[in-house]
Design an enzyme around this catalytic site. Sequence first.
Site, PDB file in Angstrom:
ATOM      1  N   GLU A 282       0.717  -1.195   0.092  1.00  0.00           N
ATOM      2  CA  GLU A 282       0.042   0.112  -0.121  1.00  0.00           C
ATOM      3  C   GLU A 282       0.921   1.239  -0.035  1.00  0.00           C
ATOM      4  O   GLU A 282       0.692   2.037   0.940  1.00  0.00           O
ATOM      5  CB  GLU A 282      -1.005   0.008   1.491  1.00  0.00           C
ATOM      6  CG  GLU A 282      -1.731  -1.209   1.319  1.00  0.00           C
ATOM      7  CD  GLU A 282      -2.554  -1.446   2.858  1.00  0.00           C
ATOM      8  OE1 GLU A 282      -2.146  -0.454   3.548  1.00  0.00           O
ATOM      9  OE2 GLU A 282      -3.456  -2.007   2.900  1.00  0.00           O
ATOM     10  N   GLY A 284       2.358   4.943  -0.677  1.00  0.00           N
ATOM     11  CA  GLY A 284       1.553   6.417  -0.895  1.00  0.00           C
ATOM     12  C   GLY A 284       2.746   7.025  -1.102  1.00  0.00           C
ATOM     13  O   GLY A 284       3.015   7.783  -2.267  1.00  0.00           O
ATOM     14  N   ARG A 285       3.482   7.614  -0.047  1.00  0.00           N
ATOM     15  CA  ARG A 285       4.488   8.682  -0.179  1.00  0.00           C
ATOM     16  C   ARG A 285       5.525   8.219  -1.401  1.00  0.00           C
ATOM     17  O   ARG A 285       5.932   8.872  -2.214  1.00  0.00           O
ATOM     18  CB  ARG A 285       5.294   8.606   1.150  1.00  0.00           C
ATOM     19  CG  ARG A 285       6.479   9.573   1.232  1.00  0.00           C
ATOM     20  CD  ARG A 285       7.202   9.650   2.410  1.00  0.00           C
ATOM     21  NE  ARG A 285       6.324   9.240   3.743  1.00  0.00           N
ATOM     22  CZ  ARG A 285       5.891  10.145   4.526  1.00  0.00           C
ATOM     23  NH1 ARG A 285       5.948  11.377   4.238  1.00  0.00           N
ATOM     24  NH2 ARG A 285       5.371   9.744   5.766  1.00  0.00           N
ATOM     25  N   ARG A 321       3.362  19.908   6.731  1.00  0.00           N
ATOM     26  CA  ARG A 321       4.338  18.674   7.203  1.00  0.00           C
ATOM     27  C   ARG A 321       5.447  19.582   8.038  1.00  0.00           C
ATOM     28  O   ARG A 321       5.951  18.882   9.030  1.00  0.00           O
ATOM     29  CB  ARG A 321       5.177  18.147   5.947  1.00  0.00           C
ATOM     30  CG  ARG A 321       3.946  17.237   5.179  1.00  0.00           C
ATOM     31  CD  ARG A 321       4.729  16.214   4.368  1.00  0.00           C
ATOM     32  NE  ARG A 321       4.885  15.008   5.255  1.00  0.00           N
ATOM     33  CZ  ARG A 321       6.302  14.894   5.286  1.00  0.00           C
ATOM     34  NH1 ARG A 321       7.225  15.786   5.006  1.00  0.00           N
ATOM     35  NH2 ARG A 321       6.501  13.773   6.128  1.00  0.00           N
ATOM     36  N   CYS A 351      -0.836  33.455  10.514  1.00  0.00           N
ATOM     37  CA  CYS A 351      -1.128  34.177  11.912  1.00  0.00           C
ATOM     38  C   CYS A 351      -0.808  33.090  12.878  1.00  0.00           C
ATOM     39  O   CYS A 351      -1.506  32.965  13.815  1.00  0.00           O
ATOM     40  CB  CYS A 351      -2.105  34.991  12.266  1.00  0.00           C
ATOM     41  SG  CYS A 351      -2.426  36.144  11.122  1.00  0.00           S
ATOM     42  N   TYR A 380       0.939  13.777   1.018  1.00  0.00           N
ATOM     43  CA  TYR A 380       0.771  14.770   2.115  1.00  0.00           C
ATOM     44  C   TYR A 380       1.080  16.083   2.187  1.00  0.00           C
ATOM     45  O   TYR A 380       1.032  16.736   3.298  1.00  0.00           O
ATOM     46  CB  TYR A 380       1.400  13.911   3.401  1.00  0.00           C
ATOM     47  CG  TYR A 380       1.170  12.295   3.427  1.00  0.00           C
ATOM     48  CD1 TYR A 380      -0.119  12.011   3.666  1.00  0.00           C
ATOM     49  CD2 TYR A 380       2.325  11.654   3.092  1.00  0.00           C
ATOM     50  CE1 TYR A 380      -0.171  10.559   3.596  1.00  0.00           C
ATOM     51  CE2 TYR A 380       2.144  10.349   3.049  1.00  0.00           C
ATOM     52  CZ  TYR A 380       0.934   9.741   3.329  1.00  0.00           C
ATOM     53  OH  TYR A 380       0.786   8.246   3.447  1.00  0.00           O
TER      54      TYR A 380
HETATM   55  N1  LLP Z   1      -1.341   2.067   4.746  1.00  0.00           N
HETATM   56  C1  LLP Z   1      -1.992   2.385   5.695  1.00  0.00           C
HETATM   57  C2  LLP Z   1      -2.793   1.625   6.515  1.00  0.00           C
HETATM   58  C3  LLP Z   1      -1.503   3.730   6.148  1.00  0.00           C
HETATM   59  O1  LLP Z   1      -2.081   4.069   7.447  1.00  0.00           O
HETATM   60  C4  LLP Z   1      -0.596   4.528   5.444  1.00  0.00           C
HETATM   61  C5  LLP Z   1      -0.310   5.802   5.932  1.00  0.00           C
HETATM   62  C6  LLP Z   1      -0.139   3.952   4.239  1.00  0.00           C
HETATM   63  C7  LLP Z   1      -0.742   2.656   3.870  1.00  0.00           C
HETATM   64  C8  LLP Z   1       0.714   4.471   3.311  1.00  0.00           C
HETATM   65  O2  LLP Z   1       1.836   4.976   3.939  1.00  0.00           O
HETATM   66  P1  LLP Z   1       2.987   5.362   3.000  1.00  0.00           P
HETATM   67  O3  LLP Z   1       3.443   4.881   1.991  1.00  0.00           O
HETATM   68  O4  LLP Z   1       2.629   6.821   2.246  1.00  0.00           O
HETATM   69  O5  LLP Z   1       4.164   5.853   4.052  1.00  0.00           O
HETATM   70  N2  LLP Z   1       0.803  12.480   7.070  1.00  0.00           N
HETATM   71  C9  LLP Z   1       2.103  11.923   7.302  1.00  0.00           C
HETATM   72  C10 LLP Z   1       2.203  10.514   6.845  1.00  0.00           C
HETATM   73  C11 LLP Z   1       0.859   9.757   7.512  1.00  0.00           C
HETATM   74  C12 LLP Z   1       0.863   8.314   6.995  1.00  0.00           C
HETATM   75  C13 LLP Z   1      -0.515   7.636   7.496  1.00  0.00           C
HETATM   76  N3  LLP Z   1      -0.514   6.387   6.965  1.00  0.00           N
HETATM   77  C14 LLP Z   1       3.154  12.693   6.705  1.00  0.00           C
HETATM   78  O6  LLP Z   1       3.092  13.602   5.985  1.00  0.00           O
HETATM   79  O7  LLP Z   1       4.321  12.099   6.793  1.00  0.00           O
END
Ligand code: LLP
Length: 418
Positions: A282, A284-285, A321, A351, A380
Amino acid sequence: MQFFSYKDNELHVENMAIEKLAQQYGTPMYVYSMNSLIEKVKAYQQAFADVKHTIFYAQKANENINILKLMASLGCGADIVSGGELFLALKAGIPANRIVYASVGKTDAEIEQALNAGICAFNVESPQELEVINEMAIKMDKQAPVAIRINPNIDIHGHPYISTGKSMNKFGIDYDDSLALIRHAANLDGIKIVGIHSHIGSQILNVEYFAAAAQKFLQMVRSLQKSGIKVEHVDMGGGLGVNYKSIIPEYAEDSLVIPTPVDLAKKVKHVLKPLDCEIYFEPGRSIVGEAGALITKVLYRKETNVKKFIVVDAGMSDLIRPSLYQAYHQIVPLQKIEGDLEKVDVVGPICETGDFLAQNRNMPEVQRGDFLAVMTAGAYGFSLANNYNARPRPVEVWVDGDKAEIIRERENVERFLE
Ligand code: LLP
């Protein structure tokens, strides 16, 4: 490949000078490289090509509908966390049977929506949630496909706000309790156990943590198999890190080596292969992070007795972030600047003292009117943007070679009256 780079001293995204886009569409502006997105997805698909796998794009990282449509066209499923995300994933053309749904707080309405859609798996985060899904599925004359989200208690040593896989975090079921819960779930009429799931955290730079999670999965699936419970998939979650520090080498204060999907595959494939399960990821980043930048304009230079500030037109409402996680994003000028560096804080117009994009940063001497790129902001960034101080969210543009297209208009203030 480098999708953001200087050509003739001007920062380009693919073959497009970013300053041209900033002049045309205004700032703050998110700009994305379409081919970077494609390359990142393909890197995962190729790394796991020899095993049965599916990539579920974690859409919370960036849910621009055009990006979701691109993910659908590349064969990705979606990892969702709300009914709103389910709505968007389906609108983007991601088939329901390629959608996995995690969240510690699924509402009854969301569970019903997901059961009706026919999603691939509920990633269940508590015993009570399991009971609720079971009861609702029975009432709707359905069986809910369920993967129990296991909390393997692995410390990724990341920022506390984005660590998820430790016992003290709210996510998942303790590893030691999951076996009993899965056995119980397998006997419920409204539940079909299809897999196990975990997500140990985000911005992980050491793939050994994934290897440790895979080992725990191996033991768990073997124990389940002994109890006669067949698991069709093992979902490793997301979490692979990206390059926040040295994506533009000319202005890097530090260098970072980032693990690739190939490094990840090397650590987990051979562990999980004997289980004969499909592997889910899964990310994302690691799909969208490096593919995007936030472009902002210098409004003012300002000096106190102790500090120099560069005031820009993007703030924590556009990219939260740095304020929320003390996150480091490289900030570079769109036109290269020669000469000495100076130590500055780059701050927004909002502000709040916490409204900064960088603190104590060595930057070239930028002037009013210069444009800056806040790098590695594709994940994000926009998805956490908000309207604090009645600020419209930025325009989003993507570039394919030398062609640019708006993929979301800048918000209009009229929206605040709705
Ligand atoms: N799967 C689940 C169940 C998750 O909770 C997340 C991210 C991902 C996959 C994806 O993770 P990634 O591959 O993107 O690391 N807002 C924060 C990051 C929060 C991540 C939340 N869960 C930031 O800007 O660093």
